[in-house]
Design a protein around this motif. Sequence first.
Motif, mmCIF file in Angstrom:
data_model
loop_
_atom_site.group_PDB
_atom_site.id
_atom_site.type_symbol
_atom_site.label_atom_id
_atom_site.label_comp_id
_atom_site.label_asym_id
_atom_site.label_seq_id
_atom_site.Cartn_x
_atom_site.Cartn_y
_atom_site.Cartn_z
ATOM 1 N N ALA A 139 0.820 -1.212 0.000
ATOM 2 C CA ALA A 139 0.000 0.000 0.000
ATOM 3 C C ALA A 139 0.852 1.260 0.000
ATOM 4 O O ALA A 139 0.501 2.264 -0.637
ATOM 5 C CB ALA A 139 -0.928 -0.002 1.215
ATOM 6 N N ALA A 140 1.996 1.220 0.688
ATOM 7 C CA ALA A 140 2.843 2.406 0.813
ATOM 8 C C ALA A 140 3.795 2.589 -0.357
ATOM 9 O O ALA A 140 4.355 3.671 -0.550
ATOM 10 C CB ALA A 140 3.644 2.328 2.114
ATOM 11 N N HIS A 141 3.981 1.555 -1.152
ATOM 12 C CA HIS A 141 4.960 1.599 -2.233
ATOM 13 C C HIS A 141 4.391 2.345 -3.440
ATOM 14 O O HIS A 141 3.208 2.209 -3.753
ATOM 15 C CB HIS A 141 5.335 0.165 -2.646
ATOM 16 C CG HIS A 141 6.583 0.068 -3.436
ATOM 17 N ND1 HIS A 141 6.619 0.304 -4.785
ATOM 18 C CD2 HIS A 141 7.864 -0.242 -3.082
ATOM 19 C CE1 HIS A 141 7.847 0.144 -5.229
ATOM 20 N NE2 HIS A 141 8.632 -0.190 -4.218
ATOM 21 N N PRO A 142 5.199 3.129 -4.141
ATOM 22 C CA PRO A 142 4.670 3.914 -5.277
ATOM 23 C C PRO A 142 4.108 3.068 -6.407
ATOM 24 O O PRO A 142 3.208 3.510 -7.122
ATOM 25 C CB PRO A 142 5.879 4.740 -5.746
ATOM 26 C CG PRO A 142 7.073 4.078 -5.152
ATOM 27 C CD PRO A 142 6.615 3.459 -3.881
ATOM 28 N N THR A 143 4.610 1.847 -6.587
ATOM 29 C CA THR A 143 4.097 0.987 -7.654
ATOM 30 C C THR A 143 3.463 -0.297 -7.133
ATOM 31 O O THR A 143 2.810 -1.004 -7.898
ATOM 32 C CB THR A 143 5.224 0.596 -8.636
ATOM 33 O OG1 THR A 143 6.162 -0.256 -7.961
ATOM 34 C CG2 THR A 143 5.926 1.820 -9.184
ATOM 35 N N GLY A 144 3.653 -0.619 -5.861
ATOM 36 C CA GLY A 144 3.202 -1.898 -5.331
ATOM 37 C C GLY A 144 4.198 -3.016 -5.535
ATOM 38 O O GLY A 144 3.992 -4.136 -5.084
ATOM 39 N N ASP A 145 5.301 -2.718 -6.218
ATOM 40 C CA ASP A 145 6.344 -3.715 -6.491
ATOM 41 C C ASP A 145 7.342 -3.695 -5.341
ATOM 42 O O ASP A 145 8.400 -3.072 -5.417
ATOM 43 C CB ASP A 145 7.031 -3.393 -7.819
ATOM 44 C CG ASP A 145 8.069 -4.433 -8.222
ATOM 45 O OD1 ASP A 145 8.210 -5.436 -7.503
ATOM 46 O OD2 ASP A 145 8.724 -4.239 -9.267
#
Length: 294
Positions: free
Chosen positions: A266-272
């Motif tokens: 959720a916190a990651h800019p791409t979800g990767d």
Amino acid sequence: MNVPQLNELPDDSEQLRPYVSTLRRGALHTNQPSVASFSDGFLIKFLRARDFDVELSLKLLLNYLRWRKESPEISSCLSPSSVLSLLNTSYHAVLPQRDHTGSRVLIYRIGQWSPKDWSAFQVFRVSLMTSEIISRETETQRRGVKVIFDMEGWSLGHALQVNPSLARKISSVLSDSFPLKVRGIHLVNEPMFFHPVFAMIRPFLPEKIKQRIHMHGAHFHDSLSDFFSPHVLPPEYGGEGLGIEEVCRDWTNQLLQSENLLQQIAAHPTGDVTVTLDDALISEEERTEQLSEG
């Protein structure tokens, strides 16, 4: 090599590398100025979801990134503990057995959701949490998912929660914004006054998804058995598997064990999340240099 053969290859296969490289190059050359990199495993999810058609995979990836950005009320809070009391009502389960095609089978028991206690957005987050977890499974990437919606207990309170904006977001995830193949949608116990809500969602769905929707009504045991083997389904749905309360409890525990991972997604800019935050982001100068180098 044909699509079924590509689909069976492991993530680290050299034969997948040209597809991964082409998709990565396409993603980095689009209007994604803050994104520096994607991992191979992340990109392969999108390739498998679109049968290794790179153009369609790129469209799906960009839709996924756009959807996350434009729907923070759903995508930015993927915390199972925040909806634990809903999960504890035996609202949702991923069944332990796959069906005869290898698809994951999900059950949502709509009557367990109290609209007085939980908004539709909060409930939809549960689906997103599960989708993020199972989309990491190689076998699920290959075989897709089938979903059973038990509409027993559907009420006017539920209907009032589903507005056109939410209907559009739900249909978007079902059709073109998430790296999962939806192989079947089965509704059981659907009351007549659910049909107007379904009519609101239906226009946003592609024809392929519409053809995979099956309405079974209240006498669903025999018709569900046409699609699922008895050992897959709980007894409450005409099967011989574990009871619905047990499978819901087991999946709730799985989600809770994935709390940290889901919050990272959720916190990651791409979800990767296999790409660190430092590596995921890029300055405008670096971006220009990267594109000039092709």
